[in-house]
Design an enzyme around this catalytic site. Structure first.
Site, mmCIF file in Angstrom:
data_model
loop_
_atom_site.group_PDB
_atom_site.id
_atom_site.type_symbol
_atom_site.label_atom_id
_atom_site.label_comp_id
_atom_site.label_asym_id
_atom_site.label_seq_id
_atom_site.Cartn_x
_atom_site.Cartn_y
_atom_site.Cartn_z
ATOM 1 N N ASN A 129 -46.161 -7.453 47.688
ATOM 2 C CA ASN A 129 -46.207 -8.086 46.128
ATOM 3 C C ASN A 129 -45.043 -7.519 45.460
ATOM 4 O O ASN A 129 -45.364 -8.014 44.085
ATOM 5 C CB ASN A 129 -47.583 -7.329 45.690
ATOM 6 C CG ASN A 129 -48.514 -7.181 46.448
ATOM 7 O OD1 ASN A 129 -49.230 -8.328 47.157
ATOM 8 N ND2 ASN A 129 -48.801 -6.233 47.539
ATOM 9 N N ALA B 155 -51.736 -18.913 49.014
ATOM 10 C CA ALA B 155 -52.535 -19.290 47.814
ATOM 11 C C ALA B 155 -51.799 -18.305 46.867
ATOM 12 O O ALA B 155 -52.079 -18.901 45.110
ATOM 13 C CB ALA B 155 -53.824 -19.342 47.737
ATOM 14 N N TYR C 198 -9.650 -29.597 48.902
ATOM 15 C CA TYR C 198 -9.700 -30.165 48.396
ATOM 16 C C TYR C 198 -9.333 -30.373 47.329
ATOM 17 O O TYR C 198 -8.794 -29.884 46.756
ATOM 18 C CB TYR C 198 -11.092 -28.598 48.279
ATOM 19 C CG TYR C 198 -12.010 -29.334 46.717
ATOM 20 C CD1 TYR C 198 -13.271 -30.850 47.632
ATOM 21 C CD2 TYR C 198 -12.723 -29.334 46.036
ATOM 22 C CE1 TYR C 198 -14.294 -31.452 46.268
ATOM 23 C CE2 TYR C 198 -13.252 -28.865 44.786
ATOM 24 C CZ TYR C 198 -14.861 -30.023 45.158
ATOM 25 O OH TYR C 198 -14.785 -30.828 44.483
ATOM 26 N N ARG D 77 -46.522 -10.350 40.363
ATOM 27 C CA ARG D 77 -45.784 -9.214 40.642
ATOM 28 C C ARG D 77 -44.041 -9.478 40.755
ATOM 29 O O ARG D 77 -43.232 -8.841 40.728
ATOM 30 C CB ARG D 77 -46.012 -8.359 41.153
ATOM 31 C CG ARG D 77 -47.407 -7.667 40.064
ATOM 32 C CD ARG D 77 -47.847 -6.191 41.091
ATOM 33 N NE ARG D 77 -49.135 -5.981 42.148
ATOM 34 C CZ ARG D 77 -48.959 -4.728 43.162
ATOM 35 N NH1 ARG D 77 -48.074 -4.184 43.072
ATOM 36 N NH2 ARG D 77 -49.992 -5.575 43.973
ATOM 37 N N ASN E 175 -58.536 -1.034 54.933
ATOM 38 C CA ASN E 175 -58.065 -2.533 55.314
ATOM 39 C C ASN E 175 -56.784 -3.113 55.878
ATOM 40 O O ASN E 175 -56.530 -3.565 54.654
ATOM 41 C CB ASN E 175 -59.130 -3.436 55.224
ATOM 42 C CG ASN E 175 -59.643 -4.719 55.379
ATOM 43 O OD1 ASN E 175 -58.575 -5.066 56.399
ATOM 44 N ND2 ASN E 175 -59.233 -5.669 54.991
ATOM 45 N N LYS F 202 -14.009 -21.679 56.993
ATOM 46 C CA LYS F 202 -14.804 -22.183 56.597
ATOM 47 C C LYS F 202 -14.612 -23.455 57.234
ATOM 48 O O LYS F 202 -13.787 -24.529 57.437
ATOM 49 C CB LYS F 202 -14.905 -22.006 55.645
ATOM 50 C CG LYS F 202 -16.253 -23.030 54.802
ATOM 51 C CD LYS F 202 -15.965 -24.369 54.032
ATOM 52 C CE LYS F 202 -14.997 -26.010 54.041
ATOM 53 N NZ LYS F 202 -15.095 -26.500 53.259
ATOM 54 N N GLY G 152 -61.391 -15.904 45.241
ATOM 55 C CA GLY G 152 -60.565 -15.035 47.101
ATOM 56 C C GLY G 152 -61.198 -15.093 48.161
ATOM 57 O O GLY G 152 -60.959 -16.545 48.191
HETATM 58 C C1 UD1 Z 1 -57.241 -7.786 50.071
HETATM 59 C C2 UD1 Z 1 -58.733 -7.056 51.532
HETATM 60 C C3 UD1 Z 1 -58.551 -5.822 51.332
HETATM 61 C C4 UD1 Z 1 -57.360 -5.276 51.892
HETATM 62 C C5 UD1 Z 1 -56.230 -6.257 51.582
HETATM 63 C C6 UD1 Z 1 -54.975 -5.506 51.905
HETATM 64 C C7 UD1 Z 1 -60.022 -8.450 50.900
HETATM 65 C C8 UD1 Z 1 -61.327 -8.732 49.543
HETATM 66 N N1 UD1 Z 1 -59.264 -7.161 49.741
HETATM 67 O O1 UD1 Z 1 -57.389 -7.436 49.283
HETATM 68 O O2 UD1 Z 1 -60.040 -4.731 51.895
HETATM 69 O O3 UD1 Z 1 -57.114 -3.494 51.892
HETATM 70 O O4 UD1 Z 1 -56.343 -7.233 51.208
HETATM 71 O O5 UD1 Z 1 -53.581 -5.678 51.405
HETATM 72 O O6 UD1 Z 1 -59.958 -9.252 50.813
HETATM 73 N N2 UD1 Z 1 -55.702 -15.112 48.883
HETATM 74 C C9 UD1 Z 1 -56.163 -16.820 48.711
HETATM 75 N N3 UD1 Z 1 -57.169 -16.903 47.526
HETATM 76 C C10 UD1 Z 1 -57.427 -15.952 47.120
HETATM 77 C C11 UD1 Z 1 -56.982 -14.601 46.986
HETATM 78 C C12 UD1 Z 1 -56.369 -14.196 47.923
HETATM 79 O O7 UD1 Z 1 -54.949 -17.149 49.286
HETATM 80 O O8 UD1 Z 1 -58.316 -16.985 46.479
HETATM 81 C C13 UD1 Z 1 -54.944 -14.976 49.099
HETATM 82 C C14 UD1 Z 1 -53.256 -13.780 48.566
HETATM 83 O O9 UD1 Z 1 -52.365 -14.916 48.223
HETATM 84 C C15 UD1 Z 1 -52.691 -12.494 49.467
HETATM 85 C C16 UD1 Z 1 -53.930 -12.807 50.665
HETATM 86 O O10 UD1 Z 1 -54.811 -13.720 50.291
HETATM 87 O O11 UD1 Z 1 -52.011 -13.098 50.735
HETATM 88 C C17 UD1 Z 1 -54.731 -11.363 49.927
HETATM 89 O O12 UD1 Z 1 -55.264 -11.101 49.032
HETATM 90 P P1 UD1 Z 1 -55.204 -10.332 47.625
HETATM 91 O O13 UD1 Z 1 -55.511 -10.813 46.189
HETATM 92 O O14 UD1 Z 1 -53.827 -9.325 47.679
HETATM 93 O O15 UD1 Z 1 -55.925 -9.361 48.328
HETATM 94 P P2 UD1 Z 1 -56.159 -7.651 48.324
HETATM 95 O O16 UD1 Z 1 -56.693 -7.046 46.803
HETATM 96 O O17 UD1 Z 1 -54.502 -6.936 48.317
HETATM 97 MG MG MG Z 2 -53.100 -7.706 48.193
#
Ligand code: UD1
Ligand code: MG
Length: 449
Positions: free
Chosen positions: A229, A13, A372, A18, A172, A336, A79
């Site tokens: 990213n 989502a 063509y 970036r 993580n 082609k 989140g």
């Molecule tokens: C997350 C982890 C972090 C980990 C890191 C690894 C959490 C809270 N934190 O942080 O511990 O080290 O990834 O890269 O999970 N997304 C959604 N909807 C949302 C938020 C995020 O679909 O509301 C998706 C994003 O598109 C992405 C993924 O979830 O694919 C991770 O989200 P992102 O905001 O990048 O999390 P980080 O802050 O990197």
């Molecule tokens: Mg991330």
């Protein structure tokens, strides 16, 4: 056994701001295929019972790319826990292991996921298995908090961590394997009182521990867990993918003289004893047969090349080029949408498009199929064993019969019968001693006495 059943939730989502792109982040290609498709192919090998992709509003392009897998829309980006919770209805009644993956980690391997699933099946039956890694540069990842026995007690997000926690090496990756029956109950209890004001998926570890459940870590390689990213990270992921593809091509019996200069697509197939000289690019959908020699600086997309062909240097084979066996395609030749049959030769400076070149035909230097007319494409047929003289234009639709000859410099607009000679160029005229008289005249003007 329900424990062996797998469901997959892919989080996609994120806007990918970036990337500074009009294309949703997970659709950016790595080795010629969208990142999210790499991930879906990896999980397909695990035969999951269900796969759900969480997308943002207006991401119809992602929905199309992941079809037939269903998508759910996370209307507000609150989140990672909130994102996973959107899959609740889609996973209704599912009691196996749920894998949570991020759509922007295209390099994850099936072996790593299998190791996580195996850990889930261990005697302590961990409710959550987290894929951890130790990035060389540390970075602002969440940190894994281990208990005295090495089990996982919690995950602290970098923004919320103390300096001591930030110094912990184990991070993580974001990949989790969670007990399906427990997942949504845990998510219900996640709050958002933290530095980002978001619902963190990572909080389910401490919640499971509070319930007396074990949680565990499986470690993965940083190379596999690179999250994309930015465009720079996209290039880093591409470099890793290319390294893998080059190694696979060599392991399958191809010689790459300078592997770091050869670029593959995810689906490139090279036969045994293929020789690839430096600086060659394989776009999507290319198959190359055994014993083919590809000389330097060639570009291929959507092409099949039969055994024993010699291609290049500097050849461009575009979609729909189908070469039989032992075909020679030389320098500065573009092909082609054309079948070039066994043993045919197009060795220099030619364009052959929307055509058939019969077996053993010889297409001379500078031959152009004029396919063509500004509106439609037309077909050129060159019969088996035909000889097309240099610098000829074949104005399609046109057919040169089997075994026919076209004189050099011809503009062929009418069909040529088999075995005939066709010459279509201005007749040569000759004025004896004309040059001598011409030069003498000019000499006289310059020097009148
Ligand atoms: C997350 C982890 C972090 C980990 C890191 C690894 C959490 C809270 N934190 O942080 O511990 O080290 O990834 O890269 O999970 N997304 C959604 N909807 C949302 C938020 C995020 O679909 O509301 C998706 C994003 O598109 C992405 C993924 O979830 O694919 C991770 O989200 P992102 O905001 O990048 O999390 P980080 O802050 O990197
Ligand atoms: Mg991330």
């Amino acid at each position: 056994m329900t424990e062996d059943k797998i469901a997959v939730i892919v989080l996609a989502a994120g806007m990918g701001t970036r990337m500074k792109s009009d294309l949703p982040k997970v659709l950016h290609p790595v080795a010629g295929r969208p990142m999210v498709s790499h991930l879906l192919a990896t999980v397909a090998a695990l035969s999951p019972e269900r796969v759900v992709v969480v997308v943002g509003p207006g991401m119809e392009a992602v929905e199309r790319a992941v079809a037939p897998h269903p998508t759910v829309v996370q209307a507000e980006r609150l989140g990672t826990a909130h994102a996973v919770a959107q899959a609740r209805a889609a996973l209704e009644g599912f009691a196996g292991t749920v894998l949570v993956l991020y759509g922007d980690t295209p390099l994850l391997t099936g072996d790593t996921l299998r190791a996580m699933l195996a850990r889930r099946r261990a005697a302590d039956a961990p409710a959550v298995v987290v894929l951890g890694f130790t990035p060389a540069g540390g970075g602002d990842y969440g940190r894994l908090l281990l208990g005295p026995q090495g089990g996982l007690d919690g995950i602290i997000e970098y923004k919320d961590a103390t300096p001591e926690q930030r110094a912990l090496p184990l991070c993580n990756s974001g990949v989790m394997a969670v007990e399906g029956g427990a997942l949504f109950g845990l998510l219900d209890r996640v709050g958002n009182a933290n530095a980002k004001g978001e619902y963190y998926l990572t909080d389910i570890v401490a919640l499971a521990r509070a319930d007396g459940r074990a949680c565990a870590v499986v470690q993965g390689a940083e190379e596999e867990l690179l999250g994309v990213n930015s465009r720079a990270e996209l290039a880093a992921a591409e470099a890793i993918a290319q390294k893998r593809l080059r190694a696979a091509a060599m392991a399958a019996g191809a010689t790459l003289i300078a592997p770091e200069t050869v670029f593959f697509s995810w689906d490139t197939v090279l036969g045994r004893d293929v020789l690839v000289e430096p600086n060659v690019v394989f776009g999507p959908a290319v198959r190359v047969g055994d014993g083919v020699e590809i000389r330097a600086f060639c570009h291929f997309t959507g092409v099949s090349v039969g055994a024993g062909c010699i291609i290049g240097p500097f050849a461009r084979l575009r979609p729909g080029a189908r070469l039989g066996e032992g075909v020679h395609i030389g320098n500065f030749v573009e092909v082609k949408q054309a079948a070039v049959e066994d043993g045919a030769k197009i060795n220099h400076l030619s364009y052959v498009g929307d055509a058939r070149v019969g077996a053993g035909a010889n297409v001379g230097a500078g031959t152009i199929t004029c396919n063509y007319d500004g509106f439609d494409k037309h077909f050129t047929e060159i019969g088996a064993g035909a000889f097309i003289g240099s610098n000829s234009s074949l104005v399609a639709p046109v057919r040169v019969g089997d075994g026919a000859t076209v004189g050099a410099g011809s503009v062929i607009t009418k069909n040529v019968a088999e075995k005939a000679l066709a010459v279509a160029r201005g007749a040569q005229m000759e004025l004896p001693a004309w040059s001598e008289r011409f030069r003498a005249r000019h000499q006289k003007k310059a020097d009148p006495q």
